[in-house]
Design an enzyme around this catalytic site. Structure first.
Site, PDB file in Angstrom:
ATOM      1  N   HIS A   1      -5.657 -27.519  42.398  1.00  0.00           N
ATOM      2  CA  HIS A   1      -6.665 -27.152  43.408  1.00  0.00           C
ATOM      3  C   HIS A   1      -8.032 -27.551  42.865  1.00  0.00           C
ATOM      4  O   HIS A   1      -8.556 -26.900  41.961  1.00  0.00           O
ATOM      5  CB  HIS A   1      -6.547 -25.637  43.631  1.00  0.00           C
ATOM      6  CG  HIS A   1      -7.558 -25.058  44.569  1.00  0.00           C
ATOM      7  ND1 HIS A   1      -7.791 -23.703  44.669  1.00  0.00           N
ATOM      8  CD2 HIS A   1      -8.400 -25.644  45.463  1.00  0.00           C
ATOM      9  CE1 HIS A   1      -8.721 -23.477  45.571  1.00  0.00           C
ATOM     10  NE2 HIS A   1      -9.123 -24.637  46.070  1.00  0.00           N
TER      11      HIS A   1
ATOM     12  N   MET B   1     -12.452 -26.039  38.283  1.00  0.00           N
ATOM     13  CA  MET B   1     -13.783 -25.587  38.723  1.00  0.00           C
ATOM     14  C   MET B   1     -14.848 -26.296  37.910  1.00  0.00           C
ATOM     15  O   MET B   1     -14.752 -26.350  36.676  1.00  0.00           O
ATOM     16  CB  MET B   1     -13.910 -24.082  38.505  1.00  0.00           C
ATOM     17  CG  MET B   1     -12.866 -23.287  39.251  1.00  0.00           C
ATOM     18  SD  MET B   1     -13.062 -21.534  38.928  1.00  0.00           S
ATOM     19  CE  MET B   1     -11.893 -20.867  40.091  1.00  0.00           C
TER      20      MET B   1
ATOM     21  N   MET C   1      -8.432 -20.893  52.055  1.00  0.00           N
ATOM     22  CA  MET C   1      -8.960 -19.948  51.063  1.00  0.00           C
ATOM     23  C   MET C   1      -9.176 -18.588  51.733  1.00  0.00           C
ATOM     24  O   MET C   1      -9.805 -18.503  52.789  1.00  0.00           O
ATOM     25  CB  MET C   1     -10.286 -20.444  50.481  1.00  0.00           C
ATOM     26  CG  MET C   1     -10.163 -21.627  49.538  1.00  0.00           C
ATOM     27  SD  MET C   1      -8.977 -21.389  48.192  1.00  0.00           S
ATOM     28  CE  MET C   1      -9.692 -19.980  47.337  1.00  0.00           C
TER      29      MET C   1
ATOM     30  N   MET D   1     -11.746 -27.626  42.876  1.00  0.00           N
ATOM     31  CA  MET D   1     -12.968 -26.998  43.404  1.00  0.00           C
ATOM     32  C   MET D   1     -14.136 -27.694  42.721  1.00  0.00           C
ATOM     33  O   MET D   1     -14.765 -27.151  41.802  1.00  0.00           O
ATOM     34  CB  MET D   1     -12.943 -25.491  43.113  1.00  0.00           C
ATOM     35  CG  MET D   1     -11.952 -24.753  44.009  1.00  0.00           C
ATOM     36  SD  MET D   1     -11.527 -23.131  43.385  1.00  0.00           S
ATOM     37  CE  MET D   1     -10.266 -23.584  42.220  1.00  0.00           C
TER      38      MET D   1
ATOM     39  N   SER E   1      -1.406 -18.500  39.681  1.00  0.00           N
ATOM     40  CA  SER E   1      -2.607 -19.244  39.276  1.00  0.00           C
ATOM     41  C   SER E   1      -2.892 -18.979  37.801  1.00  0.00           C
ATOM     42  O   SER E   1      -3.194 -17.836  37.416  1.00  0.00           O
ATOM     43  CB  SER E   1      -3.800 -18.802  40.122  1.00  0.00           C
ATOM     44  OG  SER E   1      -4.983 -19.259  39.505  1.00  0.00           O
TER      45      SER E   1
ATOM     46  N   ASP F   1      -4.764 -18.689  49.284  1.00  0.00           N
ATOM     47  CA  ASP F   1      -5.209 -18.501  47.897  1.00  0.00           C
ATOM     48  C   ASP F   1      -6.361 -17.500  47.862  1.00  0.00           C
ATOM     49  O   ASP F   1      -7.417 -17.735  48.460  1.00  0.00           O
ATOM     50  CB  ASP F   1      -5.669 -19.879  47.383  1.00  0.00           C
ATOM     51  CG  ASP F   1      -6.083 -19.865  45.920  1.00  0.00           C
ATOM     52  OD1 ASP F   1      -5.965 -18.825  45.265  1.00  0.00           O
ATOM     53  OD2 ASP F   1      -6.528 -20.936  45.456  1.00  0.00           O
TER      54      ASP F   1
ATOM     55  N   ASP G   1      -6.293 -24.314  38.858  1.00  0.00           N
ATOM     56  CA  ASP G   1      -7.615 -24.270  39.500  1.00  0.00           C
ATOM     57  C   ASP G   1      -8.653 -25.043  38.685  1.00  0.00           C
ATOM     58  O   ASP G   1      -9.016 -24.615  37.587  1.00  0.00           O
ATOM     59  CB  ASP G   1      -8.089 -22.813  39.600  1.00  0.00           C
ATOM     60  CG  ASP G   1      -7.371 -22.043  40.693  1.00  0.00           C
ATOM     61  OD1 ASP G   1      -7.336 -22.533  41.835  1.00  0.00           O
ATOM     62  OD2 ASP G   1      -6.855 -20.947  40.402  1.00  0.00           O
TER      63      ASP G   1
ATOM     64  N   HIS H   1      -0.023 -22.979  39.931  1.00  0.00           N
ATOM     65  CA  HIS H   1      -1.304 -23.290  40.581  1.00  0.00           C
ATOM     66  C   HIS H   1      -2.372 -23.488  39.503  1.00  0.00           C
ATOM     67  O   HIS H   1      -2.575 -22.628  38.641  1.00  0.00           O
ATOM     68  CB  HIS H   1      -1.683 -22.150  41.520  1.00  0.00           C
ATOM     69  CG  HIS H   1      -2.874 -22.425  42.380  1.00  0.00           C
ATOM     70  ND1 HIS H   1      -2.812 -23.211  43.513  1.00  0.00           N
ATOM     71  CD2 HIS H   1      -4.163 -22.017  42.281  1.00  0.00           C
ATOM     72  CE1 HIS H   1      -4.016 -23.263  44.068  1.00  0.00           C
ATOM     73  NE2 HIS H   1      -4.863 -22.553  43.335  1.00  0.00           N
TER      74      HIS H   1
HETATM   75  C1  DX5 Z   1     -10.061 -18.659  43.341  1.00  0.00           C
HETATM   76  C2  DX5 Z   1      -8.906 -19.496  42.847  1.00  0.00           C
HETATM   77  C3  DX5 Z   1      -7.626 -18.768  42.919  1.00  0.00           C
HETATM   78  C4  DX5 Z   1      -7.554 -17.553  42.024  1.00  0.00           C
HETATM   79  C5  DX5 Z   1      -6.680 -16.539  42.716  1.00  0.00           C
HETATM   80  O1  DX5 Z   1     -11.201 -19.400  43.314  1.00  0.00           O
HETATM   81  O2  DX5 Z   1      -8.786 -20.680  43.644  1.00  0.00           O
HETATM   82  O3  DX5 Z   1      -6.497 -19.613  42.735  1.00  0.00           O
HETATM   83  O4  DX5 Z   1      -7.056 -17.821  40.750  1.00  0.00           O
HETATM   84  O5  DX5 Z   1      -6.713 -15.349  42.002  1.00  0.00           O
HETATM   85  P1  DX5 Z   1      -6.269 -13.951  42.642  1.00  0.00           P
HETATM   86  O6  DX5 Z   1      -4.843 -14.102  43.087  1.00  0.00           O
HETATM   87  O7  DX5 Z   1      -6.453 -12.993  41.502  1.00  0.00           O
HETATM   88  O8  DX5 Z   1      -7.186 -13.680  43.801  1.00  0.00           O
HETATM   89 ZN    ZN Z   2      -6.859 -21.876  43.670  1.00  0.00          ZN
END
Ligand code: DX5
Ligand code: ZN
Length: 224
Positions: free
Chosen positions: A65, A36, A136, A67, A9, A174, A34, A32
């Site tokens: 991903h 947000m 998750m 969010m 990620s 994840d 993310d 990956h």
């Molecule tokens: C969390 C994200 C993850 C995050 C995982 O909200 O969706 O993808 O980056 O990070 P680690 O592996 O450090 O938990």
């Molecule tokens: Zn993620």
């Protein structure tokens, strides 16, 4: 032999050196990404423009991903920016099948994710259509959080659901994933392991990716 994918990620990458950090994880299987929005989760990360830059910096499939509270409205911009796998949250979407159809029309893989507090049962109407199910294992928003052990029970329930429906989506986990829990997760049916801090905080990132993948492979052929 079935594949175990490792997806670093880049939320845990150094954004000032994103190109070099992408290069440092080129032995992974997916990148990956993310997204947000500060509403669905308390944190803000990056959007479609940085996704375009990320696509230029890697040959690996980019696993996006979302969010965000409005995946119905914004998923198309991530397809246009080059998402190879596009996952939205069950909790945020209004017209789930319409989003999945839109992703498939673009020839990409469609994923549906559930938060730790959302029961697996929520996926019953979607598991026949999704290519990826992202479970998750932390409440999303930040890297470096502790893995929630109750995830294993949900993974078992998901395996039963997939058997009943006779479908084989790629199961992805994840949050708090490392070489320590990779074997148990693969045993529980997981085939895509997202790892942020376990990869980017490692001294040798290629070695960390290999360790997670090899630990995961030990779980192939074994059932939880
Ligand atoms: C969390 C994200 C993850 C995050 C995982 O909200 O969706 O993808 O980056 O990070 P680690 O592996 O450090 O938990
Ligand atoms: Zn993620």
């Amino acid at each position: 032999m079935e594949q175990v994918r490792v997806a670093p990620s880049i939320l845990s990458a150094d954004f000032l050196r994103l190109g070099a950090d992408l290069e440092s994880v080129r032995t992974a299987d997916w990148i990956h990404y993310d997204v947000m929005d500060g509403h669905f989760v308390p944190n803000v990360s990056f959007g479609p423009d940085i996704l375009k830059a990320t696509k230029r910096g890697t040959d690996l499939p980019v696993d996006v991903h979302l969010m965000v509270t409005n995946p119905d409205e914004c998923f198309q911009s991530y397809l246009d920016a080059g998402a190879d796998v596009l996952t939205f949250h069950f909790e945020a979407a209004t017209h789930h099948h319409r989003i999945i159809d839109g992703i498939h029309k673009a020839g990409r893989l469609a994923g549906v994710s559930i938060n730790p507090g959302t029961p697996v049962q929520a996926l019953d109407a979607l598991v026949d259509y999704a290519d990826v199910i992202l479970v998750m294992s932390v409440n999303p928003g930040f890297g470096g959080q502790k893995f929630i052990e109750g995830t294993y029970r949900k993974l078992q329930q998901l395996q039963v659901m997939c058997q009943e429906h006779d479908v084989h989506p790629i199961i992805e986990v994840d949050g708090g994933v490392s070489a320590t829990n990779a074997e148990a997760l693969v045993r529980a049916g997981v085939r895509a392991l997202v790892a942020g801090s376990a990869v980017f905080k490692a001294e040798d990132r290629a070695a960390a990716i290999t360790q997670i993948r090899e630990a995961g492979k030990l779980g192939l052929g074994k059932r939880a």
